[in-house]
Design a protein around this motif. Structure first.
Motif, short mmCIF file in Angstrom:
data_model
loop_
_atom_site.label_atom_id
_atom_site.label_comp_id
_atom_site.label_asym_id
_atom_site.label_seq_id
_atom_site.Cartn_x
_atom_site.Cartn_y
_atom_site.Cartn_z
N MET A 1 29.01 105.08 17.68
CA MET A 1 30.33 104.50 17.43
C MET A 1 30.44 103.08 17.98
SD MET A 1 31.38 106.78 15.56
CE MET A 1 32.88 105.91 15.13
N GLN A 2 29.72 102.80 19.06
CA GLN A 2 29.71 101.43 19.56
C GLN A 2 28.96 100.53 18.59
OE1 GLN A 2 31.37 100.17 22.33
NE2 GLN A 2 30.80 98.25 21.33
N TYR A 3 27.92 101.07 17.96
CA TYR A 3 27.21 100.28 16.95
C TYR A 3 28.14 99.95 15.79
CZ TYR A 3 23.90 98.66 13.51
OH TYR A 3 23.26 97.87 12.58
N VAL A 4 28.93 100.93 15.36
CA VAL A 4 29.90 100.69 14.29
C VAL A 4 30.85 99.57 14.68
CG1 VAL A 4 31.82 101.69 12.98
CG2 VAL A 4 29.76 103.04 13.38
N MET A 5 31.35 99.65 15.91
CA MET A 5 32.27 98.62 16.41
C MET A 5 31.60 97.25 16.40
SD MET A 5 35.27 97.96 17.75
CE MET A 5 35.84 99.57 18.37
N ASP A 6 30.39 97.19 16.93
CA ASP A 6 29.67 95.91 17.00
C ASP A 6 29.39 95.35 15.61
OD1 ASP A 6 29.69 96.12 19.73
OD2 ASP A 6 27.63 96.87 19.89
N TYR A 7 29.06 96.23 14.68
CA TYR A 7 28.77 95.77 13.32
C TYR A 7 30.03 95.22 12.65
CZ TYR A 7 26.88 95.53 8.62
OH TYR A 7 26.47 95.08 7.39
N ARG A 8 31.15 95.89 12.86
CA ARG A 8 32.41 95.39 12.30
C ARG A 8 32.75 94.01 12.87
NH1 ARG A 8 35.52 101.25 12.74
NH2 ARG A 8 35.15 101.90 10.57
N ILE A 9 32.51 93.83 14.16
CA ILE A 9 32.76 92.52 14.77
C ILE A 9 31.83 91.47 14.16
CG2 ILE A 9 32.63 91.19 16.91
CD1 ILE A 9 35.04 93.01 16.82
N TYR B 1 31.31 100.60 6.52
CA TYR B 1 31.96 100.12 7.74
C TYR B 1 33.45 99.84 7.56
CZ TYR B 1 31.75 95.45 5.65
OH TYR B 1 31.91 94.38 4.81
N SER B 2 33.88 99.54 6.33
CA SER B 2 35.30 99.21 6.11
C SER B 2 36.17 100.46 6.01
CB SER B 2 35.45 98.38 4.83
OG SER B 2 34.98 99.10 3.70
N ASP B 3 35.55 101.63 5.96
CA ASP B 3 36.29 102.90 5.89
C ASP B 3 36.29 103.58 7.26
OD1 ASP B 3 36.63 102.60 3.11
OD2 ASP B 3 34.63 103.45 2.74
N PRO B 4 37.17 104.56 7.45
CA PRO B 4 37.13 105.33 8.71
C PRO B 4 35.78 106.03 8.85
CG PRO B 4 39.19 105.71 7.55
CD PRO B 4 38.31 104.95 6.60
N ILE B 5 35.18 105.95 10.03
CA ILE B 5 33.86 106.55 10.27
C ILE B 5 33.93 107.45 11.50
CG2 ILE B 5 31.48 106.06 10.97
CD1 ILE B 5 31.56 103.53 9.33
N LYS B 6 33.37 108.64 11.36
CA LYS B 6 33.28 109.57 12.48
C LYS B 6 31.80 109.82 12.80
CE LYS B 6 37.54 112.07 11.32
NZ LYS B 6 38.12 113.40 10.95
N LEU B 7 31.56 110.26 14.01
CA LEU B 7 30.20 110.56 14.43
C LEU B 7 29.57 111.60 13.50
CD1 LEU B 7 27.81 110.38 16.37
CD2 LEU B 7 29.01 111.99 17.89
N GLU B 8 30.37 112.56 13.06
CA GLU B 8 29.86 113.60 12.17
C GLU B 8 29.32 113.02 10.86
OE1 GLU B 8 32.70 113.60 13.71
OE2 GLU B 8 33.00 115.51 14.76
N ASP B 9 29.98 111.96 10.38
CA ASP B 9 29.54 111.33 9.13
C ASP B 9 28.15 110.72 9.29
OD1 ASP B 9 32.07 111.90 8.03
OD2 ASP B 9 32.89 110.03 8.85
#
Length: 305
Positions: free
Chosen positions: A237-245, A204-212
């Motif tokens: 991608m919203q899950y990634v955002m929510d997890y980072r928060i 999560y601390s690195d750049p993440i793309k949908l392809e990854d």
């Protein structure tokens, strides 16, 4: 015992040890809003779980379903099932009793194979709603309270009483459940989902793309979006955002790092963007949130002095 938080590993598995000195069983009271996140975050565990709602109404998210559980009812959640819980509405202040038990504590190994393992591995039994108004449901929910009392008081032979209550509870559950199914495709779907979530939690601390994310689940981008929409009611991608928060909320409470450091620690490349996203989620800025936490700690300390 009041439980307000727990540790979840990178694979969303809860790491809390649910047991006494002699039994792989734990029973505790949970106030949903008092959790560090304000809700019970998405997780799973090997233990079986039975919940009895004591106050308010809970909203459980279990795999791709939402289950509303009012006071007086409960729910059985199977081993390995991803779930989360929140208050059904604002200011609900829902409280529930939660009984966690290892599947292996129920019966000896020769009976476990026949009466436990098929239910634990069934793909069509992620949960079972328990109505307090029906006889078998009332008995199960009542047993949770009795088990908690036994575990707290630990009178002589309490382990025998707990084991007896668990066995009776399990019989009531399996005789009022479903015809069992074991669908390999459903097992594979759940594994793919857990693999993708684990990858997000590790990166999560690195750049993440949908392809990854899609590559981790061995899916196409559209299939990945469909998985997340069906099972988590959100986009990848919203899950990634929510997890980072979520991670930043923990850092705001448990560390002294400044807002910019936290923003970059959890994967944002702009402090202002992090603040905006945090405000959208929490209705306050990160700094306002931290000040509220500090104020609560001060008030709590004063009240205990």
């Amino acid at each position: 015992m009041q439980k307000n938080g727990f540790i979840i590993d990178q694979n969303l598995k809860e790491m809390t040890e649910h047991r006494t000195d002699t039994l792989a069983v734990a029973c505790y009271e949970t106030t949903i809003a008092q959790n560090v996140h304000g809700h019970i975050p998405l997780h799973w565990h090997d233990e079986l779980q039975v919940v009895s709602v004591l106050q308010g109404t809970a909203l459980f998210h279990i795999n791709d379903q939402k289950v509303v559980i009012p006071k007086g009812d409960g729910i059985f959640i199977n081993s390995g099932t991803m779930h989360m819980a929140e208050d059904h509405s604002e200011n609900e202040n829902c409280i529930y009793l939660c009984l966690n038990m290892s599947p292996h504590v129920l019966l000896p190994s020769d009976l476990y194979v026949k009466y436990v393992h098929p239910y634990v591995t069934a793909t069509n039994l992620p949960f079972l709603y328990i109505e307090g108004a029906v006889s078998w449901g009332e008995q199960i929910l009542g047993a949770i309270g009795l088990i908690r009392k036994e575990l707290v008081e630990q009178a002589p032979y309490y382990e025998v009483n707990v084991a007896s209550a668990l066995l009776n509870m399990w019989k009531l559950l399996i005789t009022n459940g479903y015809s069992l199914e074991h669908d390999p495709s459903e097992m594979n779907r759940n594994k793919r989902m857990k693999d993708m979530l684990q990858w997000i939690h590790l990166n999560y601390s690195d750049p993440i793309k949908l392809e990854d994310i899609a590559r981790t689940g061995q899916l196409s981008r559209s299939e990945t979006c469909r998985y997340f929409k069906q099972m988590l009611r959100t986009t990848p991608m919203q899950y990634v955002m929510d997890y980072r928060i979520q991670i930043s909320i923990e850092l705001l409470q448990l560390s002294e790092r400044n807002i910019t450091e936290i923003a970059y620690d959890v994967g944002f490349n702009s402090t202002s963007y992090y603040i905006n996203q945090f405000r959208k989620t929490m209705n306050v800025t990160p700094l306002q949130f931290r000040r509220k936490v500090i104020q609560k700690k001060i008030l709590k300390k004063r009240s205990s002095d």
